[in-house]
Design a protein around this motif. Sequence first.
Motif, PDB file in Angstrom:
ATOM      1  N   MET A  65       0.817  -1.193   0.000  1.00 31.46           N
ATOM      2  CA  MET A  65       0.000   0.000   0.000  1.00 31.46           C
ATOM      3  C   MET A  65       0.863   1.260   0.000  1.00 31.46           C
ATOM      4  O   MET A  65       0.491   2.260  -0.591  1.00 31.46           O
ATOM      5  CB  MET A  65      -0.928  -0.038   1.227  1.00 31.46           C
ATOM      6  CG  MET A  65      -2.023   0.957   1.126  1.00 31.46           C
ATOM      7  SD  MET A  65      -2.994   0.675  -0.340  1.00 31.46           S
ATOM      8  CE  MET A  65      -4.569   1.117   0.216  1.00 31.46           C
ATOM      9  N   LEU A  66       2.013   1.197   0.681  1.00 33.22           N
ATOM     10  CA  LEU A  66       2.923   2.344   0.727  1.00 33.22           C
ATOM     11  C   LEU A  66       3.355   2.748  -0.675  1.00 33.22           C
ATOM     12  O   LEU A  66       3.366   3.930  -1.008  1.00 33.22           O
ATOM     13  CB  LEU A  66       4.150   2.021   1.582  1.00 33.22           C
ATOM     14  CG  LEU A  66       5.268   3.073   1.554  1.00 33.22           C
ATOM     15  CD1 LEU A  66       4.785   4.367   2.195  1.00 33.22           C
ATOM     16  CD2 LEU A  66       6.505   2.556   2.254  1.00 33.22           C
ATOM     17  N   ILE A  67       3.671   1.776  -1.513  1.00 37.67           N
ATOM     18  CA  ILE A  67       4.142   2.094  -2.869  1.00 37.67           C
ATOM     19  C   ILE A  67       3.024   2.745  -3.674  1.00 37.67           C
ATOM     20  O   ILE A  67       3.267   3.704  -4.417  1.00 37.67           O
ATOM     21  CB  ILE A  67       4.711   0.845  -3.570  1.00 37.67           C
ATOM     22  CG1 ILE A  67       6.024   0.446  -2.896  1.00 37.67           C
ATOM     23  CG2 ILE A  67       4.916   1.085  -5.052  1.00 37.67           C
ATOM     24  CD1 ILE A  67       6.683  -0.780  -3.447  1.00 37.67           C
ATOM     25  N   ILE A  68       1.789   2.291  -3.516  1.00 36.95           N
ATOM     26  CA  ILE A  68       0.668   2.874  -4.264  1.00 36.95           C
ATOM     27  C   ILE A  68       0.432   4.323  -3.827  1.00 36.95           C
ATOM     28  O   ILE A  68       0.303   5.223  -4.667  1.00 36.95           O
ATOM     29  CB  ILE A  68      -0.606   2.032  -4.083  1.00 36.95           C
ATOM     30  CG1 ILE A  68      -0.423   0.664  -4.748  1.00 36.95           C
ATOM     31  CG2 ILE A  68      -1.828   2.749  -4.652  1.00 36.95           C
ATOM     32  CD1 ILE A  68      -1.500  -0.332  -4.420  1.00 36.95           C
ATOM     33  N   LYS A  69       0.394   4.567  -2.519  1.00 38.63           N
ATOM     34  CA  LYS A  69       0.189   5.931  -2.018  1.00 38.63           C
ATOM     35  C   LYS A  69       1.342   6.844  -2.422  1.00 38.63           C
ATOM     36  O   LYS A  69       1.130   7.986  -2.837  1.00 38.63           O
ATOM     37  CB  LYS A  69       0.054   5.918  -0.494  1.00 38.63           C
ATOM     38  CG  LYS A  69      -1.245   5.369   0.001  1.00 38.63           C
ATOM     39  CD  LYS A  69      -1.290   5.417   1.521  1.00 38.63           C
ATOM     40  CE  LYS A  69      -2.583   4.862   2.049  1.00 38.63           C
ATOM     41  NZ  LYS A  69      -2.640   4.883   3.516  1.00 38.63           N
ATOM     42  N   THR A  70       2.557   6.341  -2.292  1.00 33.08           N
ATOM     43  CA  THR A  70       3.732   7.141  -2.643  1.00 33.08           C
ATOM     44  C   THR A  70       3.734   7.463  -4.132  1.00 33.08           C
ATOM     45  O   THR A  70       4.005   8.595  -4.532  1.00 33.08           O
ATOM     46  CB  THR A  70       5.021   6.402  -2.242  1.00 33.08           C
ATOM     47  OG1 THR A  70       4.998   6.169  -0.833  1.00 33.08           O
ATOM     48  CG2 THR A  70       6.256   7.200  -2.609  1.00 33.08           C
ATOM     49  N   THR A  71       3.421   6.470  -4.956  1.00 37.20           N
ATOM     50  CA  THR A  71       3.395   6.687  -6.402  1.00 37.20           C
ATOM     51  C   THR A  71       2.338   7.715  -6.781  1.00 37.20           C
ATOM     52  O   THR A  71       2.592   8.611  -7.598  1.00 37.20           O
ATOM     53  CB  THR A  71       3.152   5.362  -7.146  1.00 37.20           C
ATOM     54  OG1 THR A  71       4.178   4.434  -6.797  1.00 37.20           O
ATOM     55  CG2 THR A  71       3.156   5.565  -8.653  1.00 37.20           C
ATOM     56  N   ALA A  72       1.159   7.623  -6.190  1.00 36.19           N
ATOM     57  CA  ALA A  72       0.098   8.595  -6.486  1.00 36.19           C
ATOM     58  C   ALA A  72       0.535  10.004  -6.102  1.00 36.19           C
ATOM     59  O   ALA A  72       0.348  10.952  -6.883  1.00 36.19           O
ATOM     60  CB  ALA A  72      -1.184   8.210  -5.749  1.00 36.19           C
ATOM     61  N   LEU A  73       1.126  10.145  -4.926  1.00 30.05           N
ATOM     62  CA  LEU A  73       1.610  11.465  -4.502  1.00 30.05           C
ATOM     63  C   LEU A  73       2.724  11.958  -5.426  1.00 30.05           C
ATOM     64  O   LEU A  73       2.759  13.131  -5.790  1.00 30.05           O
ATOM     65  CB  LEU A  73       2.098  11.414  -3.050  1.00 30.05           C
ATOM     66  CG  LEU A  73       2.574  12.733  -2.441  1.00 30.05           C
ATOM     67  CD1 LEU A  73       1.506  13.808  -2.535  1.00 30.05           C
ATOM     68  CD2 LEU A  73       2.990  12.509  -0.994  1.00 30.05           C
ATOM     69  N   PHE A  74       3.613  11.061  -5.842  1.00 28.59           N
ATOM     70  CA  PHE A  74       4.680  11.438  -6.769  1.00 28.59           C
ATOM     71  C   PHE A  74       4.109  11.880  -8.122  1.00 28.59           C
ATOM     72  O   PHE A  74       4.623  12.814  -8.737  1.00 28.59           O
ATOM     73  CB  PHE A  74       5.655  10.285  -6.987  1.00 28.59           C
ATOM     74  CG  PHE A  74       6.718  10.150  -5.935  1.00 28.59           C
ATOM     75  CD1 PHE A  74       7.144  11.218  -5.166  1.00 28.59           C
ATOM     76  CD2 PHE A  74       7.324   8.922  -5.724  1.00 28.59           C
ATOM     77  CE1 PHE A  74       8.140  11.078  -4.213  1.00 28.59           C
ATOM     78  CE2 PHE A  74       8.328   8.776  -4.774  1.00 28.59           C
ATOM     79  CZ  PHE A  74       8.734   9.849  -4.023  1.00 28.59           C
ATOM     80  N   ILE A  75       3.074  11.219  -8.601  1.00 24.68           N
ATOM     81  CA  ILE A  75       2.483  11.605  -9.898  1.00 24.68           C
ATOM     82  C   ILE A  75       1.894  13.014  -9.807  1.00 24.68           C
ATOM     83  O   ILE A  75       2.125  13.850 -10.690  1.00 24.68           O
ATOM     84  CB  ILE A  75       1.421  10.586 -10.347  1.00 24.68           C
ATOM     85  CG1 ILE A  75       2.095   9.259 -10.727  1.00 24.68           C
ATOM     86  CG2 ILE A  75       0.598  11.122 -11.522  1.00 24.68           C
ATOM     87  CD1 ILE A  75       1.126   8.101 -10.930  1.00 24.68           C
ATOM     88  N   ILE A  76       1.168  13.295  -8.734  1.00 25.34           N
ATOM     89  CA  ILE A  76       0.615  14.641  -8.544  1.00 25.34           C
ATOM     90  C   ILE A  76       1.748  15.663  -8.453  1.00 25.34           C
ATOM     91  O   ILE A  76       1.680  16.749  -9.036  1.00 25.34           O
ATOM     92  CB  ILE A  76      -0.270  14.685  -7.284  1.00 25.34           C
ATOM     93  CG1 ILE A  76      -1.496  13.789  -7.473  1.00 25.34           C
ATOM     94  CG2 ILE A  76      -0.695  16.106  -6.944  1.00 25.34           C
ATOM     95  CD1 ILE A  76      -2.234  13.481  -6.194  1.00 25.34           C
ATOM     96  N   THR A  77       2.814  15.291  -7.743  1.00 23.62           N
ATOM     97  CA  THR A  77       3.979  16.165  -7.598  1.00 23.62           C
ATOM     98  C   THR A  77       4.623  16.430  -8.955  1.00 23.62           C
ATOM     99  O   THR A  77       4.983  17.571  -9.273  1.00 23.62           O
ATOM    100  CB  THR A  77       5.002  15.526  -6.636  1.00 23.62           C
ATOM    101  OG1 THR A  77       4.354  15.256  -5.395  1.00 23.62           O
ATOM    102  CG2 THR A  77       6.192  16.430  -6.408  1.00 23.62           C
ATOM    103  N   ALA A  78       4.762  15.376  -9.756  1.00 26.51           N
ATOM    104  CA  ALA A  78       5.385  15.526 -11.078  1.00 26.51           C
ATOM    105  C   ALA A  78       4.555  16.415 -11.992  1.00 26.51           C
ATOM    106  O   ALA A  78       5.101  17.252 -12.725  1.00 26.51           O
ATOM    107  CB  ALA A  78       5.596  14.156 -11.716  1.00 26.51           C
ATOM    108  N   VAL A  79       3.241  16.264 -11.948  1.00 24.83           N
ATOM    109  CA  VAL A  79       2.380  17.117 -12.773  1.00 24.83           C
ATOM    110  C   VAL A  79       2.538  18.579 -12.352  1.00 24.83           C
ATOM    111  O   VAL A  79       2.630  19.473 -13.206  1.00 24.83           O
ATOM    112  CB  VAL A  79       0.905  16.657 -12.699  1.00 24.83           C
ATOM    113  CG1 VAL A  79      -0.021  17.682 -13.345  1.00 24.83           C
ATOM    114  CG2 VAL A  79       0.742  15.301 -13.368  1.00 24.83           C
ATOM    115  N   ALA A  80       2.615  18.821 -11.047  1.00 23.11           N
ATOM    116  CA  ALA A  80       2.818  20.196 -10.569  1.00 23.11           C
ATOM    117  C   ALA A  80       4.148  20.752 -11.069  1.00 23.11           C
ATOM    118  O   ALA A  80       4.222  21.910 -11.512  1.00 23.11           O
ATOM    119  CB  ALA A  80       2.764  20.244  -9.041  1.00 23.11           C
ATOM    120  N   GLU A  81       5.200  19.940 -11.025  1.00 24.36           N
ATOM    121  CA  GLU A  81       6.502  20.414 -11.492  1.00 24.36           C
ATOM    122  C   GLU A  81       6.507  20.652 -12.995  1.00 24.36           C
ATOM    123  O   GLU A  81       6.996  21.680 -13.479  1.00 24.36           O
ATOM    124  CB  GLU A  81       7.611  19.422 -11.133  1.00 24.36           C
ATOM    125  CG  GLU A  81       8.979  19.900 -11.569  1.00 24.36           C
ATOM    126  CD  GLU A  81      10.104  18.937 -11.235  1.00 24.36           C
ATOM    127  OE1 GLU A  81      11.275  19.347 -11.412  1.00 24.36           O
ATOM    128  OE2 GLU A  81       9.843  17.794 -10.826  1.00 24.36           O
TER     129      GLU A  81
END
Length: 110
Positions: free
Chosen positions: A1-17
Amino acid sequence: MLIIKTTALFIITAVAEILGCFLPYLWLRKNGSAWLLLPGALSLVAFVWLLSLHPAASGRVYAAYGGVYVATALFWLRYVEGVELSTHDWVGAAVALCGMAIMVSGWKYS
């Protein structure tokens, strides 16, 4: 579950960047309005804040985030800019995401 949550947060972060860099690019290279700089700057502020939400050490977060950024940038290139991706692009993104998953699976929280 950690990898799924982390990946989702990273995707949102990447879109912002990416958005924070793409909007000034539109202004500088595509004759866009200077008003694009305001949402671009806000997007970069959101990017920094989103990276700060991870409880792991910052260097680990940045390293793992890099893998998701690579894949997200290629999706942006394909679906926003309309550029066809090669098999090498897709394989490279898969390798980068595997690297991120390996790093995140080793994160220890105290």
